[in-house]
Design a protein around this motif. Structure first.
Motif, short mmCIF file in Angstrom:
data_model
loop_
_atom_site.label_atom_id
_atom_site.label_comp_id
_atom_site.label_asym_id
_atom_site.label_seq_id
_atom_site.Cartn_x
_atom_site.Cartn_y
_atom_site.Cartn_z
N TRP A 51 -10.81 26.41 27.52
CA TRP A 51 -11.91 27.34 27.40
C TRP A 51 -13.18 26.54 27.10
CZ3 TRP A 51 -11.40 32.41 28.52
CH2 TRP A 51 -10.10 32.95 28.53
N THR A 83 -17.47 26.96 25.94
CA THR A 83 -18.58 27.82 25.58
C THR A 83 -19.87 27.03 25.53
OG1 THR A 83 -19.47 29.41 23.99
CG2 THR A 83 -18.23 27.55 23.07
N LEU A 112 -21.55 31.65 19.49
CA LEU A 112 -20.09 31.60 19.62
C LEU A 112 -19.55 30.25 19.14
CD1 LEU A 112 -17.44 32.84 20.44
CD2 LEU A 112 -17.88 32.13 22.81
N ASP A 129 -14.69 29.31 11.86
CA ASP A 129 -13.54 30.22 11.81
C ASP A 129 -12.27 29.46 11.44
OD1 ASP A 129 -11.49 32.09 12.32
OD2 ASP A 129 -12.61 33.02 13.96
N GLN A 147 -3.75 33.95 18.25
CA GLN A 147 -4.52 34.61 19.30
C GLN A 147 -5.85 35.08 18.73
OE1 GLN A 147 -3.16 35.42 22.56
NE2 GLN A 147 -5.16 36.20 23.21
N VAL A 148 -6.94 34.66 19.36
CA VAL A 148 -8.28 35.09 18.94
C VAL A 148 -8.99 35.62 20.18
CG1 VAL A 148 -10.46 34.47 17.84
CG2 VAL A 148 -8.35 33.29 17.17
N ASP A 149 -9.07 36.95 20.29
CA ASP A 149 -9.65 37.59 21.48
C ASP A 149 -8.91 37.08 22.73
OD1 ASP A 149 -11.44 38.94 19.80
OD2 ASP A 149 -12.84 37.27 19.84
N GLU A 150 -9.65 36.52 23.71
CA GLU A 150 -8.97 36.05 24.94
C GLU A 150 -8.24 34.73 24.74
OE1 GLU A 150 -13.26 36.54 26.55
OE2 GLU A 150 -12.42 36.50 24.53
#
Length: 370
Positions: free
Chosen positions: A31, A33, A38, A45, A271-274
């Motif tokens: 992923w 970003t 974000l 986090d 799992q964090v969102d997608e």
């Protein structure tokens, strides 16, 4: 798309193509970003870490001993706390006079390479002093730092392995000496912590190598990138020369506009969102620092910019750079010295860039005082 970034003078067109795909996108098995909010949120986090959810560390083939940079809590917390006193604002302030003297002594040439002759020797001198490294042993450190940075992208070479062996041997020798005769330096404080069983011998070695590399690499590229930005923006250079009190603003805008570390990664522990458990997220710091939703005229180099929120050049959250105060002070001193001693500074030839995706900086930057 990230493989296209190596050695790029300007990676931002690629960052902008990624940004157009949204704040979070999937590319090449990870992923990505480009979003400042974000990236900042992920760095803070606790559901994300630098290790897999089972506590194992995905090897990248590095020869470097593990440090708290590769640790999640509670080990990260324990080891970082031991190293923190050496980088307190009070301690860094005590080094300012020495940094000023070193900077002055390096600016005695008419034509020189800004990287090899100024940006590299300055932080090496300071971090060596902080760690208690003898002057006779500092010459190899600049090469070592550059080799370590290269290994982030190209893997370990024989040259890197040889340099690594030499530096580890040097630290082993100095640790043995400090066990016999403690001094007022970081190695002595870590030796004392080891004696109190607050860290292991291997953790001490990892901490020292991290402090050496991080204390050198960030500052070299901060000074190089900032000087080039000023010379490429004559109005900003003129403003700074007239108002040297803007040195800290030059540092902050350089860190935002051309951060030495362009990206970092985190692993989702759940799992964090997608984002699935144990999936990687690459945080493109260089792109996040020019997020147009956060910074007006984000691609403009402007030393008068108000930095709210703070850029991510030093990361965020629990892994916020321990040496940030030191790097900022060295950058301020370096830029002030250049403006005062070399107001007619100019570039005299083409620069060469580091072949790196992770590190943004130059190998060479030929300049003249007039």
């Amino acid at each position: 798309m990230l493989e296209q970034l190596t050695g790029h003078e300007d990676p931002h067109p690629i960052y902008e193509r990624l940004r157009a795909q949204g704040p979070l996108t999937h590319d090449g098995g990870t992923w990505l970003t480009t979003s400042h909010p974000l990236a900042n949120r992920i760095l803070r986090d606790r559901r994300f870490g630098v290790r897999l959810s089972d506590g194992s560390y995905p090897s990248n083939g590095s020869l470097l001993p593990e440090s708290f940079l590769e640790q999640d809590p509670p080990d990260h917390t324990r080891l970082r706390r031991i190293a923190m006193p050496a980088f307190s604002p009070k301690k860094i302030d005590e080094y300012r006079t020495r940094v000023e003297k070193v900077a002055e002594s390096l600016l005695d040439k008419d034509e020189f390479d800004l990287i090899a002759d100024f940006a590299a020797p300055l932080p090496i001198s300071v971090i060596s002093d902080l760690l208690g490294i003898p002057d006779a042993d500092t010459a190899e450190f600049a090469d070592y730092g550059a080799l370590v940075a290269a290994s982030f992208d190209s893997g370990v070479t024989q040259e890197m392995a040889n340099a690594n062996d030499k530096v580890l041997a040097l630290f082993d020798r100095l640790i043995t000496q400090r066990r016999r005769t403690p001094g007022d330096d970081v190695i002595s404080s870590l030796v004392a912590a080891e004696a109190e069983q607050k860290l292991t011998a291997q953790e001490m070695l990892g901490t020292l190598v991290l402090l050496l590399v991080a204390g050198f690499e960030t500052t070299v590229n901060l000074i190089g990138n900032g000087t080039r930005a000023l010379l490429d923006h004559p109005a900003q250079w003129k403003l700074f020369k007239a108002r040297p009190e803007l040195a800290s603003a030059v540092v902050e805008e350089t860190l935002r506009w051309a951060p030495p570390v362009q990206m970092t990664s985190r692993i989702a522990h759940e799992q964090v969102d997608e984002i699935g458990k144990d999936e990687w997220v690459t945080l493109l710091i260089g792109a996040a620092n020019r997020d147009p939703e956060v910074y007006p005229e984000a691609h403009k180099f402007d030393v008068m910019r108000v930095h709210k929120p703070e850029h991510l050049a030093f990361s965020s959250g629990i892994h916020y750079c321990l040496g940030a105060t030191l790097a900022r002070m060295e950058g301020e001193v370096a830029f002030r010295a250049l403006a005062r001693r070399m107001p007619e500074l100019r570039q005299t030839g083409p620069v060469t860039f580091r072949e790196s995706v992770v590190i943004r900086g130059m190998r060479s930057f030929p300049v003249s005082r007039s």
